[in-house]
Design a protein around this motif. Structure first.
Motif, short mmCIF file in Angstrom:
data_model
loop_
_atom_site.label_atom_id
_atom_site.label_comp_id
_atom_site.label_asym_id
_atom_site.label_seq_id
_atom_site.Cartn_x
_atom_site.Cartn_y
_atom_site.Cartn_z
N SER A 196 0.27 7.09 1.96
CA SER A 196 -0.93 7.85 2.30
C SER A 196 -1.90 7.92 1.12
N VAL A 197 -1.35 8.20 -0.06
CA VAL A 197 -2.19 8.27 -1.26
C VAL A 197 -2.83 6.91 -1.54
N LEU A 198 -2.04 5.85 -1.43
CA LEU A 198 -2.58 4.50 -1.67
C LEU A 198 -3.71 4.17 -0.70
N ARG A 199 -3.52 4.51 0.55
CA ARG A 199 -4.55 4.25 1.55
C ARG A 199 -5.85 5.00 1.18
N THR A 200 -5.71 6.26 0.82
CA THR A 200 -6.87 7.07 0.46
C THR A 200 -7.56 6.55 -0.80
N GLN A 201 -6.76 6.19 -1.80
CA GLN A 201 -7.35 5.74 -3.06
C GLN A 201 -7.95 4.34 -2.95
N GLY A 218 -16.99 0.68 -5.27
CA GLY A 218 -17.20 -0.69 -5.73
C GLY A 218 -16.14 -1.15 -6.74
N LEU A 219 -14.96 -0.53 -6.68
CA LEU A 219 -13.86 -0.92 -7.58
C LEU A 219 -12.90 -1.85 -6.85
N ASP A 220 -12.18 -2.63 -7.60
CA ASP A 220 -11.21 -3.56 -7.06
C ASP A 220 -10.03 -2.78 -6.47
N GLU A 221 -9.85 -2.87 -5.16
CA GLU A 221 -8.80 -2.11 -4.47
C GLU A 221 -7.40 -2.46 -4.95
N GLU A 222 -7.16 -3.75 -5.17
CA GLU A 222 -5.83 -4.19 -5.63
C GLU A 222 -5.52 -3.63 -7.01
N PHE A 265 -2.24 3.09 -9.43
CA PHE A 265 -1.58 4.22 -8.77
C PHE A 265 -0.07 3.98 -8.63
N LEU A 266 0.35 2.74 -8.43
CA LEU A 266 1.79 2.46 -8.39
C LEU A 266 2.43 2.81 -9.73
N ASP A 267 1.73 2.52 -10.83
CA ASP A 267 2.23 2.91 -12.15
C ASP A 267 2.27 4.43 -12.31
N VAL A 268 1.24 5.11 -11.81
CA VAL A 268 1.21 6.57 -11.86
C VAL A 268 2.38 7.15 -11.06
N PHE A 269 2.66 6.57 -9.90
CA PHE A 269 3.81 7.02 -9.10
C PHE A 269 5.11 6.81 -9.87
#
Length: 86
Positions: A46-51, A59-63, A69-73
């Motif tokens: 859910s967080v990844l989808r939102t972010q 205008g930021l690179d989604e990947e 965010f995976l690193d933050v998790f």
């Protein structure tokens, strides 16, 4: 001047990560009391989808944002494992 602006932004990013880690530890204590597991894949998705959507809007690179965010998790899970133990 520009590099000092970047330095300030970088410092603020660290402060926000530290604040997030404080909340993560509190949530870890709640998970321990409730017998919950550290990892919540549904919440992470859910967080990844939102972010990713937020990144797209800015205008930021989604990947790239997803990898951040995976690193933050991962940082959060490491902190909670010390509290929850599983």
């Amino acid at each position: 001047r520009r590099s000092s602006d970047l330095d300030l932004i970088d410092r603020n990013m660290l402060l926000l990560l530290a604040e997030r880690q404080g909340l993560v530890r509190q949530i870890g204590a709640i998970k321990r009391r409730r017998g919950k597991l550290v990892r919540d894949r549904k919440r992470e998705k859910s967080v990844l989808r939102t972010q990713r959507a937020g990144a797209r809007d800015l205008g930021l690179d989604e990947e790239m944002i997803e990898r951040i965010f995976l690193d933050v998790f991962g940082l959060a899970r490491a902190s909670q494992k010390g509290i929850v133990g599983r």
